[in-house]
Design a protein around this motif. Structure first.
Motif, PDB file in Angstrom:
ATOM      1  N   ARG A  24      37.463  41.105  54.879  1.00 47.78           N
ATOM      2  CA  ARG A  24      37.395  39.814  54.178  1.00 47.78           C
ATOM      3  C   ARG A  24      36.710  38.745  55.020  1.00 47.78           C
ATOM      4  NH1 ARG A  24      43.152  40.045  53.547  1.00 47.78           N
ATOM      5  NH2 ARG A  24      43.570  41.450  51.841  1.00 47.78           N
ATOM      6  N   ASP A  53      33.437  39.346  49.739  1.00 48.59           N
ATOM      7  CA  ASP A  53      32.873  38.493  48.693  1.00 48.59           C
ATOM      8  C   ASP A  53      31.363  38.745  48.717  1.00 48.59           C
ATOM      9  OD1 ASP A  53      31.717  36.433  47.192  1.00 48.59           O
ATOM     10  OD2 ASP A  53      33.228  34.966  47.826  1.00 48.59           O
ATOM     11  N   ARG A  54      30.916  39.649  47.879  1.00 51.31           N
ATOM     12  CA  ARG A  54      29.516  40.083  47.879  1.00 51.31           C
ATOM     13  C   ARG A  54      28.552  38.915  47.655  1.00 51.31           C
ATOM     14  NH1 ARG A  54      29.252  45.729  47.074  1.00 51.31           N
ATOM     15  NH2 ARG A  54      27.211  45.612  46.100  1.00 51.31           N
ATOM     16  N   ALA A  56      28.995  35.669  48.248  1.00 54.79           N
ATOM     17  CA  ALA A  56      28.971  34.776  49.412  1.00 54.79           C
ATOM     18  C   ALA A  56      28.181  35.402  50.552  1.00 54.79           C
ATOM     19  CB  ALA A  56      30.390  34.447  49.867  1.00 54.79           C
TER      20      ALA A  56
END
Length: 192
Positions: A24, A53-54, A56
């Motif tokens: 993360r 978070d792909r 981001a």
């Protein structure tokens, strides 16, 4: 090693994130690598993709986050790697990688990168019980024998009891993988 070779072209670092809650926060490693002037691409294992978070990471790197092999005939969307850091590396990934298994894009890239002689650093994050398994220890030793820089040991990344990993995320030393990559480069740089 920094991400800028003598010709001024930024070198490409693949950050490979495995299925761990630590993934993360892989953006921290990306940020540190970018400060070292690397062009960073993030690749995840299928389980690693569950934690990141792909969108981001794509904004942060300017590259899509890859998880799966491309279809035949599709263009490569990432530039070729000049070096790789597997962080967090899980017991599963270490064991499969040491056995030469390439059933995920991340493993295929690692096996191929090792065969190409790329600098590769592995930074495992696991609990004490999983780290005690003989296959994991043998896999780390085999990868190190084959030229992978393994950043592992109680003095570097303390092991934690099973089920407590979430409590240790904040203290993870993200800079260790990059420091190992720099140290590796300095140890093989010919004298002027």
């Amino acid at each position: 090693m920094s991400g800028t070779p003598n010709n001024g072209h930024r070198e490409v670092l693949y950050v490979i994130a495995c299925g761990s809650p630590l993934a993360r926060h892989v953006g921290r490693l990306v940020e540190l690598a970018q400060q070292d002037d690397w062009d960073v691409c993030v690749v995840t294992t299928p389980d690693g993709a569950k934690f990141v978070d792909r969108a981001a990471l794509a904004r942060q790197t300017g590259h899509p986050v890859r998880t799966h092999y491309k279809n035949p005939g599709d263009p490569d969307v990432l530039p070729p790697a000049d070096a790789m850091i597997v962080c967090p590396a899980t017991v599963n990934t270490i064991n499969k990688w040491a056995a030469g298994i390439t059933d995920t894009l991340a493993l295929g890239l690692l096996v191929e990168g090792q065969g190409r002689g790329l600098p590769v650093v592995a930074v495992p994050f696991t609990n004490a019980a999983m780290a005690a398994h003989p296959a994991f220890r043998a896999g780390l030793a085999r990868l190190a024998d084959w030229g992978t820089t393994v950043v592992f040991g109680e003095h570097l990344v303390p092991l934690h009891p099973p089920g407590t990993g979430e409590r240790h995320l904040h203290s993870f030393p993200w800079e260790l993988g990059l420091a190992a990559l720099r140290d590796r480069s300095e140890s093989v740089t010919p004298a002027a």
